[in-house]
Design an enzyme around this catalytic site. Structure first.
Site, PDB file in Angstrom:
ATOM      1  N   SER A   1       9.075  85.857  55.315  1.00  0.00           N
ATOM      2  CA  SER A   1       9.221  86.816  54.204  1.00  0.00           C
ATOM      3  C   SER A   1       9.298  88.245  54.715  1.00  0.00           C
ATOM      4  O   SER A   1       8.411  88.692  55.432  1.00  0.00           O
ATOM      5  CB  SER A   1       8.006  86.750  53.281  1.00  0.00           C
ATOM      6  OG  SER A   1       7.935  85.528  52.651  1.00  0.00           O
TER       7      SER A   1
ATOM      8  N   HIS B   1      14.019  86.518  50.834  1.00  0.00           N
ATOM      9  CA  HIS B   1      14.636  85.534  51.722  1.00  0.00           C
ATOM     10  C   HIS B   1      16.135  85.479  51.398  1.00  0.00           C
ATOM     11  O   HIS B   1      16.513  85.081  50.294  1.00  0.00           O
ATOM     12  CB  HIS B   1      14.030  84.143  51.503  1.00  0.00           C
ATOM     13  CG  HIS B   1      12.659  83.978  52.095  1.00  0.00           C
ATOM     14  ND1 HIS B   1      12.450  83.383  53.311  1.00  0.00           N
ATOM     15  CD2 HIS B   1      11.445  84.349  51.652  1.00  0.00           C
ATOM     16  CE1 HIS B   1      11.142  83.384  53.567  1.00  0.00           C
ATOM     17  NE2 HIS B   1      10.519  83.967  52.571  1.00  0.00           N
TER      18      HIS B   1
ATOM     19  N   HIS C   1      10.120  76.481  51.205  1.00  0.00           N
ATOM     20  CA  HIS C   1       8.677  76.266  51.079  1.00  0.00           C
ATOM     21  C   HIS C   1       8.406  75.101  50.140  1.00  0.00           C
ATOM     22  O   HIS C   1       9.192  74.844  49.225  1.00  0.00           O
ATOM     23  CB  HIS C   1       8.002  77.515  50.497  1.00  0.00           C
ATOM     24  CG  HIS C   1       8.328  78.787  51.202  1.00  0.00           C
ATOM     25  ND1 HIS C   1       9.486  79.495  50.956  1.00  0.00           N
ATOM     26  CD2 HIS C   1       7.646  79.474  52.157  1.00  0.00           C
ATOM     27  CE1 HIS C   1       9.498  80.570  51.730  1.00  0.00           C
ATOM     28  NE2 HIS C   1       8.407  80.584  52.474  1.00  0.00           N
TER      29      HIS C   1
ATOM     30  N   TYR D   1       6.334  75.093  47.747  1.00  0.00           N
ATOM     31  CA  TYR D   1       6.134  75.550  46.361  1.00  0.00           C
ATOM     32  C   TYR D   1       7.449  75.763  45.613  1.00  0.00           C
ATOM     33  O   TYR D   1       7.452  75.935  44.400  1.00  0.00           O
ATOM     34  CB  TYR D   1       5.275  76.820  46.312  1.00  0.00           C
ATOM     35  CG  TYR D   1       5.866  78.019  47.015  1.00  0.00           C
ATOM     36  CD1 TYR D   1       6.923  78.740  46.481  1.00  0.00           C
ATOM     37  CD2 TYR D   1       5.366  78.432  48.253  1.00  0.00           C
ATOM     38  CE1 TYR D   1       7.468  79.824  47.130  1.00  0.00           C
ATOM     39  CE2 TYR D   1       5.885  79.516  48.914  1.00  0.00           C
ATOM     40  CZ  TYR D   1       6.943  80.214  48.344  1.00  0.00           C
ATOM     41  OH  TYR D   1       7.487  81.283  49.015  1.00  0.00           O
ATOM     42  N   GLU D   2       8.581  75.750  46.338  1.00  0.00           N
ATOM     43  CA  GLU D   2       9.862  75.881  45.643  1.00  0.00           C
ATOM     44  C   GLU D   2      10.231  74.574  44.930  1.00  0.00           C
ATOM     45  O   GLU D   2      11.171  74.545  44.150  1.00  0.00           O
ATOM     46  CB  GLU D   2      10.955  76.288  46.631  1.00  0.00           C
ATOM     47  CG  GLU D   2      10.764  77.717  47.127  1.00  0.00           C
ATOM     48  CD  GLU D   2      11.754  78.096  48.211  1.00  0.00           C
ATOM     49  OE1 GLU D   2      12.866  78.522  47.879  1.00  0.00           O
ATOM     50  OE2 GLU D   2      11.411  77.946  49.407  1.00  0.00           O
TER      51      GLU D   2
ATOM     52  N   ALA E   1       4.788  85.614  57.199  1.00  0.00           N
ATOM     53  CA  ALA E   1       3.827  86.589  56.701  1.00  0.00           C
ATOM     54  C   ALA E   1       2.567  85.808  56.374  1.00  0.00           C
ATOM     55  O   ALA E   1       2.653  84.692  55.862  1.00  0.00           O
ATOM     56  CB  ALA E   1       4.380  87.251  55.444  1.00  0.00           C
TER      57      ALA E   1
ATOM     58  N   MET F   1       1.930  79.916  53.753  1.00  0.00           N
ATOM     59  CA  MET F   1       2.531  78.811  52.995  1.00  0.00           C
ATOM     60  C   MET F   1       3.741  78.204  53.719  1.00  0.00           C
ATOM     61  O   MET F   1       4.627  77.625  53.074  1.00  0.00           O
ATOM     62  CB  MET F   1       2.963  79.313  51.612  1.00  0.00           C
ATOM     63  CG  MET F   1       1.864  80.019  50.832  1.00  0.00           C
ATOM     64  SD  MET F   1       2.484  80.757  49.315  1.00  0.00           S
ATOM     65  CE  MET F   1       1.090  81.820  48.841  1.00  0.00           C
ATOM     66  N   SER F   2       3.789  78.364  55.030  1.00  0.00           N
ATOM     67  CA  SER F   2       5.005  77.902  55.718  1.00  0.00           C
ATOM     68  C   SER F   2       4.715  77.492  57.163  1.00  0.00           C
ATOM     69  O   SER F   2       3.561  77.288  57.543  1.00  0.00           O
ATOM     70  CB  SER F   2       6.054  79.024  55.720  1.00  0.00           C
ATOM     71  OG  SER F   2       5.621  80.088  56.541  1.00  0.00           O
TER      72      SER F   2
ATOM     73  N   ASN G   1      -1.683  91.194  54.735  1.00  0.00           N
ATOM     74  CA  ASN G   1      -2.786  91.562  53.833  1.00  0.00           C
ATOM     75  C   ASN G   1      -4.059  90.932  54.374  1.00  0.00           C
ATOM     76  O   ASN G   1      -4.001  89.937  55.090  1.00  0.00           O
ATOM     77  CB  ASN G   1      -2.496  91.057  52.409  1.00  0.00           C
ATOM     78  CG  ASN G   1      -2.196  89.567  52.377  1.00  0.00           C
ATOM     79  OD1 ASN G   1      -1.124  89.119  52.829  1.00  0.00           O
ATOM     80  ND2 ASN G   1      -3.126  88.797  51.884  1.00  0.00           N
TER      81      ASN G   1
ATOM     82  N   HIS H   1       2.840  89.733  46.439  1.00  0.00           N
ATOM     83  CA  HIS H   1       4.072  89.550  47.207  1.00  0.00           C
ATOM     84  C   HIS H   1       4.656  90.912  47.614  1.00  0.00           C
ATOM     85  O   HIS H   1       5.252  91.041  48.677  1.00  0.00           O
ATOM     86  CB  HIS H   1       5.075  88.728  46.387  1.00  0.00           C
ATOM     87  CG  HIS H   1       6.268  88.264  47.164  1.00  0.00           C
ATOM     88  ND1 HIS H   1       6.155  87.565  48.360  1.00  0.00           N
ATOM     89  CD2 HIS H   1       7.600  88.391  46.942  1.00  0.00           C
ATOM     90  CE1 HIS H   1       7.377  87.295  48.822  1.00  0.00           C
ATOM     91  NE2 HIS H   1       8.263  87.789  47.982  1.00  0.00           N
TER      92      HIS H   1
END
Ligand code: HPA
Length: 296
Positions: free
Chosen positions: A40, A71, A93, A95-96, A123, A226-227, A250, A264
Site C-alpha cells: 500500500s 494499489h 488481499h 479481505y477483498e 505497510a 494483512m498481506s 502507524n 488507511h
C-alpha cells in the site's frame, strides 16, 4: 476425480498458471529473474523500472483485480539497475473476498516466467513499542494467524511441479538477503530507522482491537498487517527465495486511554513520506543480487 473437481471449483491448476505465464511471455521480451510486490502506497518502485511494459490486471487471463485505493492494479516488466524485473503494482488481499489461492496466483506465475527471487513490501502497524512510524522492518519470520484456522494457500491438492506437500517454513525468509539489506541500509545511512522483526498477518479489513494488539505482541509479533505471508508461503513452496520489508506506517494502539486510531489515510501518508528511501533500499539490493542457484 475428486481432485479434479476441487481444482476446477476453486484452484488455478498448473496449466492455468502456465497459460497466464505464456500469455505474458508472448507479449514482452523481458525475462525477469526478480519479482517485486509493492505494498500500500509503495507502488513507486514500479515507476523506476526502465523501459516499462505494463499489463493491467484486468487484461491478464486468470488474474484477479485490485480493489484497494493505493494499489494501481498492474504488472510492470522492465529493468532495474540492469536486472530484468517484474513488479506487481498493487497486490491482492484476503479481505477483498478472493480465495487465498487466487490472491497468491501471481507467485506461481512469477515462478513460471523464470523469477528466482521475490521481494515483497507492505505497510504494517508497529506492535513493538520501540518502533517509530517510518521505520523499515526487515521481516525475519512470520506468524500466519489465518493458517491456525486452516486458511493456508497450500490447502488442497498439491501439485509437485510447484513444490512439496509439506514445505518447511523455518527458512522462508532468505538469510543472505536479510544480511544484504543490513549492509545496503548501513551504506545508505538508514540504520537509525531500520528494524528486524516478526510480521503477523491477519485477515483484515478491520484494524486490530487493543486486546488483539496486546495479544499479538505477547505472542512475539513486532508488526501486524494483512498481506505478504500468503505470498511468501507460495513463493517459498515453489523454491523462490524471499525477502520482505514492512514499512511501519502507524503504531498499534495498545492503551485504552490512547486517542490514536489506525486509518488507511495515515498508512498512505507514511508511505509517501518514506517511499523514496524504501525504493532506494530495494533497488540497491536488486543491483547486487546474484543468480539464485537453489531456484530451478
Ligand atoms: N494493522 C493491520 N494492517 C496494517 C496496519 C495495522 O495497524 N497498518 C498498515 N497495515
Amino acid at each position: 476425480m475428486l481432485e479434479q473437481k476441487m481444482s476446477s471449483l476453486s484452484f488455478d491448476s498448473y496449466e492455468d498458471c502456465q497459460a497466464t505465464a505464456d500469455w505474458l511471455l508472448s507479449r514482452t521480451k523481458v525475462r525477469p529473474t526478480v519479482g517485486i510486490v509493492c505494498g500500500s502506497g509503495l507502488g513507486g518502485l514500479a515507476e523506476i523500472l526502465k523501459d516499462p511494459e505494463v499489463f493491467k490486471y484486468s487484461d491478464i487471463p486468470n488474474f484477479p483485480q485490485s480493489t484497494v485505493h493505493g494499489h494501481a492494479g498492474q504488472l510492470v516488466f522492465g529493468t532495474l539497475k540492469g536486472k530484468p524485473c517484474v513488479c506487481m503494482q498493487g497486490r491482492f488481499h484476503l479481505y477483498e473476498g478472493y480465495s487465498i489461492q487466487k490472491i497468491t496466483l501471481p507467485m506461481r506465475v512469477f515462478k513460471l516466467i523464470g523469477v528466482e527471487t521475490v521481494i515483497l513490501t507492505n505497510a504494517a502497524g508497529g506492535l513493538n513499542q520501540n518502533y517509530n512510524v517510518g521505520d523499515i522492518m526487515i521481516i525475519k519470520d512470520h506468524i500466519n494467524m489465518p493458517g491456525f484456522a486452516g486458511v493456508n494457500p497450500l490447502t488442497g491438492p498439491n501439485d509437485e511441479r510447484f513444490g512439496v506437500r509439506f514445505p518447511s517454513m523455518s527458512d522462508a525468509y532468505d538469510r543472505k538477503l536479510q544480511q544484504l539489506a543490513h549492509d545496503v541500509a548501513s551504506e545508505l545511512g538508514y540504520s537509525n530507522f531500520l528494524q528486524e522483526g516478526v510480521y503477523c498477518v491477519l485477515g483484515g479489513p478491520c484494524f486490530e482491537t487493543i486486546a488483539e494488539c496486546r495479544m499479538l505482541r505477547s505472542l512475539g509479533a513486532d508488526a501486524v498487517g494483512m498481506s505478504t505471508v500468503h505470498e511468501v508461503i507460495v513463493a517459498h513452496h515453489a523454491r523462490m527465495r524471499c525477502f520482505a520489508l514492512s514499512l511501519i506506517t502507524n503504531k498499534s494502539v495498545m492503551e485504552y486511554d490512547s486517542q490514536e486510531k489506525a486509518s488507511h489515510e495515515e498508512v498512505l501518508e507514511t508511505g509517501r513520506m518514506r517511499a523514496e528511501k524504501l525504493e532506494k533500499l530495494v533497488s540497491t539490493m536488486v543491483a547486487r543480487l546474484e543468480h539464485n542457484p537453489s531456484s530451478q
